[in-house]
Design a protein around this motif. Structure first.
Motif, PDB file in Angstrom:
ATOM      1  N   ASN A  29       0.854  -1.174   0.000  1.00 17.02           N
ATOM      2  CA  ASN A  29       0.000   0.000   0.000  1.00 17.02           C
ATOM      3  C   ASN A  29       0.897   1.233   0.000  1.00 17.02           C
ATOM      4  O   ASN A  29       1.864   1.298   0.740  1.00 17.02           O
ATOM      5  N   ALA A  30       0.576   2.190  -0.854  1.00 14.25           N
ATOM      6  CA  ALA A  30       1.314   3.453  -0.905  1.00 14.25           C
ATOM      7  C   ALA A  30       0.340   4.582  -0.605  1.00 14.25           C
ATOM      8  O   ALA A  30      -0.742   4.637  -1.188  1.00 14.25           O
ATOM      9  N   GLU A  31       0.723   5.477   0.316  1.00 16.72           N
ATOM     10  CA  GLU A  31      -0.130   6.599   0.699  1.00 16.72           C
ATOM     11  C   GLU A  31       0.683   7.880   0.707  1.00 16.72           C
ATOM     12  O   GLU A  31       1.837   7.878   1.135  1.00 16.72           O
ATOM     13  N   GLY A  32       0.078   8.950   0.241  1.00 16.20           N
ATOM     14  CA  GLY A  32       0.738  10.244   0.270  1.00 16.20           C
ATOM     15  C   GLY A  32       0.084  11.222  -0.681  1.00 16.20           C
ATOM     16  O   GLY A  32      -0.849  10.890  -1.417  1.00 16.20           O
ATOM     17  N   GLU A  33       0.600  12.449  -0.660  1.00 16.81           N
ATOM     18  CA  GLU A  33       0.049  13.501  -1.504  1.00 16.81           C
ATOM     19  C   GLU A  33       0.267  13.189  -2.986  1.00 16.81           C
ATOM     20  O   GLU A  33       1.388  12.887  -3.409  1.00 16.81           O
ATOM     21  N   ASN A  34      -0.788  13.245  -3.772  1.00 19.16           N
ATOM     22  CA  ASN A  34      -0.785  12.967  -5.215  1.00 19.16           C
ATOM     23  C   ASN A  34      -0.366  11.535  -5.552  1.00 19.16           C
ATOM     24  O   ASN A  34       0.034  11.259  -6.682  1.00 19.16           O
TER      25      ASN A  34
END
Length: 71
Positions: free
Chosen positions: A52-57
């Protein structure tokens, strides 16, 4: 991500997973590995990985990254 094939493909899949980890780190995103299965024949490589990858844009950059990568 799942490696279908021999040991060479599992080594390549491990390199792809490392690429995603490094890209997330470069962007300042949070990378969470949820499942990982090593190639038991060679004691390294990646037979199966889910992350899972999370962050702005994050969605903007990774929205087309899905499915199975095959060598």
């Amino acid at each position: 991500m799942q490696a279908a094939g021999g040991s060479e493909s599992s080594l390549f899949a491990e390199e792809i997973l490392d690429m995603y980890k490094n890209f997330c780190k470069l962007k300042g995103w949070r990378f969470t590995e949820q499942k990982f299965q090593e190639d038991m024949q060679i004691q390294r490589g990646c037979k199966y990985a889910l992350f899972n990858a999370e962050g702005e844009n994050c969605f903007k950059f990774l929205k087309y990254e899905s499915g199975v990568h095959k060598v």
